[in-house]
Structure formats: structure tokens, C-alpha cells
Design a protein around this motif. Structure first.
Motif, short mmCIF file in Angstrom:
data_model
loop_
_atom_site.label_atom_id
_atom_site.label_comp_id
_atom_site.label_asym_id
_atom_site.label_seq_id
_atom_site.Cartn_x
_atom_site.Cartn_y
_atom_site.Cartn_z
N GLY A 1 31.27 94.00 -23.31
CA GLY A 1 30.09 93.15 -23.22
C GLY A 1 30.33 91.89 -22.42
O GLY A 1 29.47 91.46 -21.65
N LEU A 2 31.50 91.28 -22.58
CA LEU A 2 31.83 90.08 -21.80
C LEU A 2 31.92 90.39 -20.31
O LEU A 2 31.40 89.65 -19.48
CB LEU A 2 33.14 89.47 -22.30
N LEU A 3 32.57 91.47 -20.00
CA LEU A 3 32.69 91.87 -18.61
C LEU A 3 31.32 92.20 -18.02
O LEU A 3 30.99 91.78 -16.91
CB LEU A 3 33.62 93.09 -18.48
N LEU A 4 30.52 92.93 -18.77
CA LEU A 4 29.19 93.31 -18.29
C LEU A 4 28.29 92.10 -18.11
O LEU A 4 27.44 92.07 -17.22
CB LEU A 4 28.55 94.31 -19.24
N GLY A 5 28.48 91.07 -18.92
CA GLY A 5 27.70 89.85 -18.77
C GLY A 5 27.92 89.20 -17.42
O GLY A 5 26.98 88.72 -16.78
N ALA A 6 29.16 89.19 -16.98
CA ALA A 6 29.48 88.64 -15.66
C ALA A 6 28.89 89.51 -14.55
O ALA A 6 28.36 89.00 -13.56
CB ALA A 6 30.98 88.51 -15.50
N VAL A 7 28.97 90.81 -14.73
CA VAL A 7 28.44 91.74 -13.73
C VAL A 7 26.92 91.62 -13.65
O VAL A 7 26.35 91.66 -12.55
CB VAL A 7 28.86 93.19 -14.08
N ASN A 8 26.26 91.44 -14.79
CA ASN A 8 24.80 91.34 -14.83
C ASN A 8 24.28 90.29 -13.86
O ASN A 8 23.37 90.55 -13.06
CB ASN A 8 24.31 90.97 -16.23
N GLY A 9 24.81 89.09 -13.97
CA GLY A 9 24.32 87.99 -13.14
C GLY A 9 24.53 88.25 -11.65
O GLY A 9 23.63 88.00 -10.85
N ALA A 10 25.68 88.75 -11.30
CA ALA A 10 25.97 89.02 -9.89
C ALA A 10 25.07 90.11 -9.32
O ALA A 10 24.50 89.96 -8.23
CB ALA A 10 27.44 89.41 -9.72
N VAL A 11 24.92 91.18 -10.05
CA VAL A 11 24.08 92.30 -9.59
C VAL A 11 22.61 91.87 -9.52
O VAL A 11 21.92 92.12 -8.53
CB VAL A 11 24.25 93.54 -10.49
N ALA A 12 22.12 91.21 -10.56
CA ALA A 12 20.72 90.78 -10.59
C ALA A 12 20.42 89.82 -9.44
O ALA A 12 19.38 89.91 -8.80
CB ALA A 12 20.38 90.16 -11.93
N GLY A 13 21.34 88.89 -9.19
CA GLY A 13 21.14 87.95 -8.10
C GLY A 13 21.07 88.65 -6.75
O GLY A 13 20.21 88.34 -5.92
N ALA A 14 21.95 89.59 -6.53
CA ALA A 14 21.96 90.34 -5.26
C ALA A 14 20.69 91.17 -5.10
O ALA A 14 20.10 91.21 -4.02
CB ALA A 14 23.20 91.22 -5.18
N VAL A 15 20.27 91.83 -6.17
CA VAL A 15 19.05 92.65 -6.11
C VAL A 15 17.84 91.76 -5.83
O VAL A 15 16.99 92.10 -5.00
CB VAL A 15 18.85 93.45 -7.42
N PHE A 16 17.78 90.61 -6.48
CA PHE A 16 16.64 89.70 -6.25
C PHE A 16 16.62 89.20 -4.81
O PHE A 16 15.57 89.22 -4.17
CB PHE A 16 16.68 88.52 -7.23
N ARG A 17 17.76 88.76 -4.30
CA ARG A 17 17.80 88.24 -2.93
C ARG A 17 17.36 89.31 -1.92
O ARG A 17 16.56 89.03 -1.02
CB ARG A 17 19.19 87.72 -2.59
N GLN A 18 17.85 90.53 -2.10
CA GLN A 18 17.46 91.60 -1.18
C GLN A 18 15.98 91.96 -1.32
O GLN A 18 15.30 92.21 -0.33
CB GLN A 18 18.34 92.84 -1.40
N SER A 19 15.50 91.99 -2.54
CA SER A 19 14.08 92.29 -2.78
C SER A 19 13.19 91.23 -2.16
O SER A 19 12.17 91.55 -1.54
CB SER A 19 13.79 92.37 -4.28
N TRP A 20 13.57 89.97 -2.33
CA TRP A 20 12.77 88.87 -1.77
C TRP A 20 12.72 88.96 -0.25
O TRP A 20 11.66 88.81 0.36
CB TRP A 20 13.33 87.52 -2.22
N LYS A 21 13.87 89.24 0.38
CA LYS A 21 13.91 89.39 1.83
C LYS A 21 13.03 90.54 2.30
O LYS A 21 12.30 90.43 3.28
CB LYS A 21 15.34 89.64 2.31
N LEU A 22 13.10 91.65 1.58
CA LEU A 22 12.35 92.84 1.96
C LEU A 22 10.84 92.61 1.87
O LEU A 22 10.09 92.99 2.76
CB LEU A 22 12.75 94.01 1.05
N VAL A 23 10.40 91.96 0.80
CA VAL A 23 8.97 91.78 0.57
C VAL A 23 8.38 90.63 1.39
O VAL A 23 7.29 90.76 1.95
CB VAL A 23 8.69 91.56 -0.94
#
Length: 88
Positions: free
Chosen positions: A12-34
Motif C-alpha cells: 500500500g505504501l509503494l502503491l501510494g507513491a505510484v498513484n500520484g505519479a501515474v495520476a499526474g502523468a495521465v492528467f497532464r497528457q489528457s489536458w494536452k490532448l483535449v
């Protein structure tokens, strides 16, 4: 404490760190695309309107929630495969 719950703690601790990084990257790419803009607006961005700032915040929050739920669910399944029990 059950073995599955103990096994899930470091996962869970490891996944917590991964969550933020993945979500941030997905949001940035989505925002650029739209929007075809490099950067999403910050709340303190003077040159952006309320509507754009609140829309960006809502989209970012939704993406973060979906990524978090997906990653945590995958982690719970992994713990179940290893321990035979679903983490609580």
C-alpha cells in the motif's frame, strides 16, 4: 493482524507513491490532448478564468480517484494471490 493486512502495508505504501505519479502523468497528457495547451491552469494563475481552473481541478480529481482505485485494487489482488486472503 491478519497476514494479508500485514502483507498489504508495504504494498500500500509503494502503491501510494505510484498513484500520484501515474495520476499526474495521465492528467497532464489528457489536458494536452483535449485543450492543446502545454500546462493545465493553477488555482493562482491570473490569466485563466474560474471556469477553466475549476474544470481542470475537477478533471484532475476524477483522474486521481480512478487511478488510485485501479492501483489499489490491483495491489489487493496481488496480496490475495500471495497470501490467499483479501486484505482488510
Amino acid at each position: 493482524m491478519k497476514a494479508a493486512a500485514l502483507a498489504y502495508k508495504p504494498v500500500g505504501l509503494l502503491l501510494g507513491a505510484v498513484n500520484g505519479a501515474v495520476a499526474g502523468a495521465v492528467f497532464r497528457q489528457s489536458w494536452k490532448l483535449v485543450t492543446h495547451q502545454e500546462d493545465a491552469p493553477d488555482a493562482t494563475d491570473k490569466d485563466r478564468g474560474w471556469q477553466e481552473i475549476l474544470l481542470a481541478a475537477a478533471v484532475q480529481g476524477a483522474i486521481f480517484a480512478v487511478v488510485k482505485a485501479t492501483v489499489e485494487r490491483v495491489g489487493a489482488h496481488a496480496v490475495q494471490r500471495v497470501t490467499g486472503n483479501w486484505p482488510q
